[in-house]
Design a protein around this motif. Sequence first.
Motif, mmCIF file in Angstrom:
data_model
loop_
_atom_site.group_PDB
_atom_site.id
_atom_site.type_symbol
_atom_site.label_atom_id
_atom_site.label_comp_id
_atom_site.label_asym_id
_atom_site.label_seq_id
_atom_site.Cartn_x
_atom_site.Cartn_y
_atom_site.Cartn_z
ATOM 1 N N LYS A 11 -69.714 10.594 17.944
ATOM 2 C CA LYS A 11 -68.760 11.816 18.307
ATOM 3 C C LYS A 11 -69.508 12.792 19.003
ATOM 4 N N GLY A 12 -70.761 13.042 18.625
ATOM 5 C CA GLY A 12 -71.526 14.061 19.590
ATOM 6 C C GLY A 12 -71.739 13.828 21.012
ATOM 7 N N MET A 13 -71.912 12.660 21.122
ATOM 8 C CA MET A 13 -72.137 11.905 22.664
ATOM 9 C C MET A 13 -70.717 12.077 23.389
ATOM 10 N N ARG A 14 -69.704 11.782 22.577
ATOM 11 C CA ARG A 14 -68.335 11.670 22.913
ATOM 12 C C ARG A 14 -67.827 12.974 23.467
ATOM 13 N N ALA A 15 -68.379 14.003 22.569
ATOM 14 C CA ALA A 15 -67.990 15.637 22.780
ATOM 15 C C ALA A 15 -68.812 16.095 24.239
ATOM 16 N N VAL A 16 -70.010 15.756 24.078
ATOM 17 C CA VAL A 16 -70.572 16.031 25.434
ATOM 18 C C VAL A 16 -70.140 15.338 26.563
ATOM 19 N N LEU A 17 -69.798 14.238 26.712
ATOM 20 C CA LEU A 17 -69.294 13.621 27.718
ATOM 21 C C LEU A 17 -67.871 14.227 28.046
ATOM 22 N N HIS A 18 -67.134 14.593 27.101
ATOM 23 C CA HIS A 18 -65.696 15.065 27.295
ATOM 24 C C HIS A 18 -66.011 16.551 28.112
ATOM 25 N N ALA A 19 -67.023 17.242 27.462
ATOM 26 C CA ALA A 19 -67.167 18.564 28.134
ATOM 27 C C ALA A 19 -67.680 18.345 29.571
ATOM 28 N N ALA A 20 -68.343 17.399 29.858
ATOM 29 C CA ALA A 20 -68.788 17.113 31.208
ATOM 30 C C ALA A 20 -67.588 16.703 32.145
ATOM 31 N N LEU A 42 -63.940 25.200 26.068
ATOM 32 C CA LEU A 42 -64.599 23.987 25.217
ATOM 33 C C LEU A 42 -65.027 24.315 23.792
ATOM 34 N N ASP A 43 -64.248 23.390 23.147
ATOM 35 C CA ASP A 43 -64.403 23.792 21.609
ATOM 36 C C ASP A 43 -65.639 22.815 20.991
ATOM 37 N N SER A 44 -66.510 23.361 20.583
ATOM 38 C CA SER A 44 -67.928 22.674 19.747
ATOM 39 C C SER A 44 -68.358 21.334 20.718
ATOM 40 N N PRO A 45 -68.641 21.706 21.866
ATOM 41 C CA PRO A 45 -68.879 20.339 22.515
ATOM 42 C C PRO A 45 -70.425 19.976 22.087
ATOM 43 N N LEU A 46 -71.388 20.842 21.523
ATOM 44 C CA LEU A 46 -72.768 20.396 21.309
ATOM 45 C C LEU A 46 -73.183 20.396 19.781
ATOM 46 N N ALA A 79 -65.880 29.739 32.143
ATOM 47 C CA ALA A 79 -66.112 28.910 30.940
ATOM 48 C C ALA A 79 -66.069 29.644 29.545
ATOM 49 N N VAL A 80 -65.259 29.350 28.777
ATOM 50 C CA VAL A 80 -65.328 29.899 27.417
ATOM 51 C C VAL A 80 -65.699 28.776 26.479
ATOM 52 N N VAL A 81 -66.693 28.778 25.750
ATOM 53 C CA VAL A 81 -67.559 27.782 24.930
ATOM 54 C C VAL A 81 -67.549 28.524 23.532
ATOM 55 N N VAL A 82 -66.912 27.891 22.595
ATOM 56 C CA VAL A 82 -66.783 28.235 21.249
ATOM 57 C C VAL A 82 -67.868 27.187 20.528
ATOM 58 N N GLU A 83 -68.784 27.743 19.863
ATOM 59 C CA GLU A 83 -69.746 26.963 19.403
ATOM 60 C C GLU A 83 -70.248 27.325 18.161
ATOM 61 N N ASN A 84 -71.093 26.515 17.459
ATOM 62 C CA ASN A 84 -71.365 26.979 15.974
ATOM 63 C C ASN A 84 -72.866 27.392 16.246
ATOM 64 N N THR A 85 -73.586 27.098 17.290
ATOM 65 C CA THR A 85 -75.009 27.207 17.375
ATOM 66 C C THR A 85 -75.386 28.268 18.548
ATOM 67 N N ALA A 95 -75.399 35.916 30.423
ATOM 68 C CA ALA A 95 -73.957 35.438 30.271
ATOM 69 C C ALA A 95 -73.402 36.454 29.174
ATOM 70 N N GLN A 96 -71.990 36.640 29.152
ATOM 71 C CA GLN A 96 -71.127 37.382 28.064
ATOM 72 C C GLN A 96 -71.079 36.636 27.058
ATOM 73 N N VAL A 97 -71.861 36.748 25.898
ATOM 74 C CA VAL A 97 -71.927 36.234 24.701
ATOM 75 C C VAL A 97 -71.397 36.800 23.563
ATOM 76 N N TYR A 98 -70.500 36.420 22.818
ATOM 77 C CA TYR A 98 -69.836 37.081 21.677
ATOM 78 C C TYR A 98 -70.326 36.363 20.328
ATOM 79 N N MET A 99 -70.703 37.106 19.548
ATOM 80 C CA MET A 99 -71.012 36.508 18.284
ATOM 81 C C MET A 99 -70.089 36.720 17.272
ATOM 82 N N PHE A 100 -69.359 35.958 16.483
ATOM 83 C CA PHE A 100 -68.518 36.094 15.527
ATOM 84 C C PHE A 100 -69.005 36.117 14.075
#
Length: 122
Positions: A11-20, A42-46, A79-85, A95-100
Amino acid sequence: MGDRSRSGHGKGMRAVLHAAFTTALADYCLEQRRSHPGFIVLDSPLVTFREPGVREADLRQSVPQHFYRHLLSAFRGQAVVVENTDPPTDILDQAQVYMFSREAHGQRFGFFPLTSSSASAQ
């Protein structure tokens, strides 16, 4: 990726491929002046990306770095990237980065500002 189908990867590789794919499609539309809103979300691609095996140990470290650097330097849209890392430190400066945060008075609580009624419900 090699001779395996997309579903043959984790699922991790599929998420990266989908984001690409999403990024490439948006970039193509923007370059060709095709209809596109001009941004991607992109929601949690990595977060789940893990490449098994010892020989690819450096790949896991380099994919997130190249991912963010490509979006910053080569992607024509926004690009808006919502990521946990966290993104690489050199990206934080460019870049303009917002930490929640989960705390209402922490870094940033959510997308929308807290109102007095929503703060009292917490």
